[in-house]
Scaffold this motif. Structure first.
Motif, mmCIF file in Angstrom:
data_model
loop_
_atom_site.group_PDB
_atom_site.id
_atom_site.type_symbol
_atom_site.label_atom_id
_atom_site.label_comp_id
_atom_site.label_asym_id
_atom_site.label_seq_id
_atom_site.Cartn_x
_atom_site.Cartn_y
_atom_site.Cartn_z
ATOM 1 N N LEU A 110 35.926 49.298 31.462
ATOM 2 C CA LEU A 110 37.193 49.304 32.188
ATOM 3 C C LEU A 110 38.344 48.924 31.259
ATOM 4 O O LEU A 110 39.457 49.428 31.407
ATOM 5 N N ALA A 111 38.066 48.037 30.297
ATOM 6 C CA ALA A 111 39.106 47.596 29.365
ATOM 7 C C ALA A 111 39.401 48.646 28.308
ATOM 8 O O ALA A 111 40.545 48.790 27.863
ATOM 9 N N THR A 112 38.379 49.388 27.898
ATOM 10 C CA THR A 112 38.564 50.391 26.843
ATOM 11 C C THR A 112 39.037 51.727 27.395
ATOM 12 O O THR A 112 39.408 52.615 26.627
ATOM 13 N N GLY A 113 39.020 51.894 28.710
ATOM 14 C CA GLY A 113 39.444 53.156 29.319
ATOM 15 C C GLY A 113 38.327 54.163 29.460
ATOM 16 O O GLY A 113 38.550 55.275 29.961
ATOM 17 N N GLU A 114 37.112 53.799 29.049
ATOM 18 C CA GLU A 114 35.982 54.719 29.191
ATOM 19 C C GLU A 114 35.665 54.966 30.663
ATOM 20 O O GLU A 114 35.225 56.053 31.044
ATOM 21 N N HIS A 115 35.879 53.933 31.489
ATOM 22 C CA HIS A 115 35.703 54.057 32.939
ATOM 23 C C HIS A 115 37.052 53.836 33.612
ATOM 24 O O HIS A 115 37.771 52.885 33.273
ATOM 25 N N PRO A 116 37.430 54.666 34.579
ATOM 26 C CA PRO A 116 38.691 54.425 35.300
ATOM 27 C C PRO A 116 38.547 53.219 36.228
ATOM 28 O O PRO A 116 37.437 52.863 36.641
ATOM 29 N N HIS A 117 39.656 52.603 36.552
ATOM 30 C CA HIS A 117 39.624 51.502 37.508
ATOM 31 C C HIS A 117 39.256 52.055 38.885
ATOM 32 O O HIS A 117 39.725 53.119 39.277
ATOM 33 N N PRO A 118 38.420 51.348 39.623
ATOM 34 C CA PRO A 118 37.983 51.864 40.938
ATOM 35 C C PRO A 118 39.130 51.916 41.922
ATOM 36 O O PRO A 118 40.125 51.191 41.793
ATOM 37 N N SER A 119 38.977 52.765 42.919
ATOM 38 C CA SER A 119 40.007 52.879 43.957
ATOM 39 C C SER A 119 40.046 51.603 44.792
ATOM 40 O O SER A 119 39.043 50.894 44.926
ATOM 41 N N GLU A 120 41.191 51.333 45.349
ATOM 42 C CA GLU A 120 41.386 50.109 46.126
ATOM 43 C C GLU A 120 40.688 50.229 47.476
ATOM 44 O O GLU A 120 40.757 51.266 48.131
ATOM 45 N N PRO A 121 40.005 49.159 47.919
ATOM 46 C CA PRO A 121 39.383 49.200 49.255
ATOM 47 C C PRO A 121 40.428 49.054 50.345
ATOM 48 O O PRO A 121 41.618 48.846 50.068
ATOM 49 N N GLU A 122 39.990 49.143 51.588
ATOM 50 C CA GLU A 122 40.867 48.894 52.722
ATOM 51 C C GLU A 122 40.804 47.403 53.083
ATOM 52 O O GLU A 122 39.824 46.723 52.774
ATOM 53 N N PRO A 123 41.831 46.880 53.749
ATOM 54 C CA PRO A 123 41.889 45.441 54.015
ATOM 55 C C PRO A 123 40.686 44.871 54.760
ATOM 56 O O PRO A 123 40.322 43.712 54.544
ATOM 57 N N PHE A 124 40.064 45.673 55.636
ATOM 58 C CA PHE A 124 38.967 45.141 56.437
ATOM 59 C C PHE A 124 37.595 45.636 55.971
ATOM 60 O O PHE A 124 36.604 45.430 56.656
ATOM 61 N N ASP A 125 37.553 46.272 54.795
ATOM 62 C CA ASP A 125 36.257 46.686 54.239
ATOM 63 C C ASP A 125 35.425 45.451 53.894
ATOM 64 O O ASP A 125 35.979 44.422 53.492
ATOM 65 N N PRO A 126 34.093 45.531 54.013
ATOM 66 C CA PRO A 126 33.251 44.386 53.606
ATOM 67 C C PRO A 126 33.465 44.049 52.141
ATOM 68 O O PRO A 126 33.723 44.929 51.310
ATOM 69 N N LEU A 127 33.359 42.788 51.809
ATOM 70 C CA LEU A 127 33.525 42.350 50.421
ATOM 71 C C LEU A 127 32.338 42.829 49.582
ATOM 72 O O LEU A 127 31.204 42.830 50.045
ATOM 73 N N PRO A 128 32.597 43.226 48.342
ATOM 74 C CA PRO A 128 31.496 43.681 47.482
ATOM 75 C C PRO A 128 30.659 42.517 46.984
ATOM 76 O O PRO A 128 31.147 41.383 46.884
ATOM 77 N N ALA A 129 29.403 42.776 46.659
ATOM 78 C CA ALA A 129 28.551 41.741 46.074
ATOM 79 C C ALA A 129 29.071 41.336 44.704
ATOM 80 O O ALA A 129 28.966 40.178 44.312
ATOM 81 N N CYS A 130 29.622 42.285 43.965
ATOM 82 C CA CYS A 130 30.181 42.029 42.635
ATOM 83 C C CYS A 130 31.578 42.615 42.573
ATOM 84 O O CYS A 130 31.854 43.647 43.186
#
Length: 569
Positions: free
Chosen positions: A272-292
């Motif tokens: 994510l820092a090197t730009g090899e992977h794009p930043h993930p899309s933003e979740p919605e306010p009431f989406d369940p929290l991710p494990a990581c």
């Protein structure tokens, strides 16, 4: 677990977890220990509403009422009550989030309050206007945008569910100082937009309630009690930390180095820092929290890798899956080279200049100097990985008495073999190396003054390494079987003599004393070290028995006969 927290409108990241295994079997048993309690529902309220999306607030606060989105999958507590809709309509919830954060709604609440406590009944009695679909959509969009702006500021916080990369890697600039200035601008921009959103919500709320600002004397700006002034603390004293991390230059530089160590240990995803992977899309306010968090290194199942085989192909970092690095120049597992490798992969030819600038900003002579001082890197790490009374540093420096030799352990990779690995693969070889050098110097017929000083240093190091080895062996043979669900403080408690930072050492020593006395016999570590004592307690404490999977040992007390009422003639 949603438990109130610091003043934060629209968005707040729930940072606590609670054990709800088997529908809260252990928690329900624990509530029955309270004298006079005959059923768990006296203390565990409204479980039918658990895990539903809602909006929530801190029941007590000096800063004013602040309502924020509570995502799905949460349990709410008495200090962090929640508002639900009969049907889980996200647009209506977001619209209600706007209304309840309006100046007028806050004034209506204040009119009903005798003390600084935002009780459930007060909010229940406060009227909310009926909304047309168009009004609902407008208010929902405003709340959604405010939530997004607040969450985006939290993406630099490593302990947040929103973390991606450090602040200095989210902006551009040739130097760290330039990037810090760019981040300050990045922070200021959403603050201005949030103020505009708040003004729009306030205007809509006055219109919807049919009340003018002049009628309630609300033309003046929000009072200090209703602003996000970090100088005012939550009355409860539970979660006083601000939502976002400090944006001063040394703090931002530390965040970069702490991130680099996390990458080196396999915690964060460098792509994510090197730009090899794009930043993930933003979740919605009431989406369940991710494990990581999005910034963490995970495998296809969304969980951290546990072996080199699970790493993505062409991983540029050689991750030590035993979770051990060492502050020992020249050692294959020396802590400094992997941190530098991360900086190289991000900055390329500029990495050396960036490291030099970082040292100047942190006022240290070298990167090793900053990592080695307990009052430098680890003190800041402890501060960042703590919330209110809960302290949870995950990078542990275990040192000799003088700090001349330090093992760095990654909490999430601790096992019952970790200390044997420390002894066999690190301390013993170092002892052998020092012993050889000492023997060679002693055997010389004549020595220079510098050689005498070196011999004295080596002899001191040899004794300290022996002490370190013996202490690690003592802990390993307790026996030490870490269970991360006990939490950092209890898991680290037996190691208290090996931490160089005095305030953390004192905290751990106190925790260890309480463990020895039996204050924390719910902890797995207590059962491992003092099994007979804990098993005996399980006979009379059902919650303890459940915690240790020993429910068969529990002996329910005999039922008391009901007292018969004598009839009066």
């Amino acid at each position: 677990y949603n438990k109130g927290g610091a003043f934060s409108r629209f968005y707040a990241d729930p940072h606590l977890s609670i054990n709800w295994l088997n529908e809260g079997h252990e928690l329900k048993a624990f509530t029955l220990l309270t004298p006079g309690t005959t059923h768990w529902s006296r203390n565990i309220r409204s479980p039918d509403y658990y895990f539903r999306p809602a909006i929530s607030w801190s029941r007590r606060s000096q800063k004013g009422l602040s309502i924020r989105a509570m995502p799905q999958g949460c349990i709410f507590g008495e200090k962090g009550p929640a508002i639900f809709l009969q049907k889980d309509d996200y647009l209506s919830l977001l619209a209600l989030l706007s209304i309840t954060n309006s100046k007028l709604f806050g004034l209506l609440i204040e009119l009903q309050m005798a003390f600084g406590s935002y009780e459930v009944g007060v909010l229940q009695r406060t009227p909310v206007p009926d909304l047309t679909p168009e009004e609902t959509l407008t208010l929902a969009n405003l709340a959604r945008r405010a939530w997004s702006l607040k969450r985006n500021l939290d993406t630099i916080t490593q302990t947040s569910h929103a973390f991606t990369v450090p602040a200095v890697l989210q902006v551009h600039g040739a130097t760290l100082s330039q990037r810090a200035q760019a981040w300050a601008t990045t922070v200021a921009t959403p603050e201005q937009e949030l103020a505009q959103i708040q003004a729009e919500i306030d205007a809509l709320a006055f219109d919807l309630y049919g009340i003018s600002p002049e009628e309630v004397g609300a033309n003046s700006p929000l009072s200090a009690a209703a602003t996000e002034d970090s100088s005012l603390d939550d009355v409860e004293g539970e979660d006083e930390d601000d939502t976002t991390e400090s944006a001063d230059l040394p703090s931002l530089v530390h965040g970069l180095l702490e991130y680099a160590l996390g990458v080196a240990l396999g915690r964060f995803d460098l792509r994510l820092a090197t730009g090899e992977h794009p930043h993930p899309s933003e979740p919605e306010p009431f989406d369940p929290l991710p494990a990581c968090s999005p910034g963490m290194l995970v495998t296809a199942d969304g969980l951290p890798p546990t072996s080199a085989e699970a790493l993505p192909p062409n991983c540029p970092i050689d991750i030590p899956f035993n979770g051990i690095l060492v502050d020992d120049e020249g050692h294959p597992s020396d802590i400094i080279p992997p941190i530098r490798q991360v900086l190289d992969l991000i900055w390329g030819d500029q990495a050396g200049d960036i490291e030099q600038e970082a040292c100047q900003i942190l006022r240290v002579s070298s990167l090793r100097d900053y990592i080695a001082k307990p009052s430098a890197f680890f003190a800041e790490h402890l501060s960042r990985y703590s919330k209110s009374r809960r302290q949870a540093p995950i990078y542990w420096p275990l040192s000799t008495r003088s700090g001349s030799y330090t093992l760095w352990l990654y909490y999430h990779r601790l096992t019952d073999q970790t200390f044997y690995t420390c002894i066999n693969d690190f301390v013993e070889p170092k002892l052998h190396q020092v012993n050889q050098a000492t023997t060679q110097l002693r055997s010389q017929n004549s020595r220079t003054r510098d050689e005498d000083k070196r011999l004295e240093t080596l002899q001191t190091l040899e004794l300290e390494l022996i002490d370190l080895r013996d202490e690690l062996l003592r802990i390993a043979q307790l026996p030490y079987k870490p269970n991360l669900n006990d939490g950092v403080q209890i898991t680290a408690a037996p190691l208290w003599p090996l931490f160089g930072l005095k305030k953390w050492q004192t905290k751990l020593k106190d925790t260890w004393n309480k463990l020895e006395k039996g204050d924390y016999d719910w902890a797995h570590l207590a059962h491992t070290i003092w099994p007979e004592r804990v098993r005996e307690k399980c006979k009379g404490d059902k919650s303890l028995a459940i915690a240790h999977d020993l429910e068969a040992l529990y002996e329910a007390p005999p039922e008391q006969p009901k007292k018969s009422r004598r009839k009066r003639k």
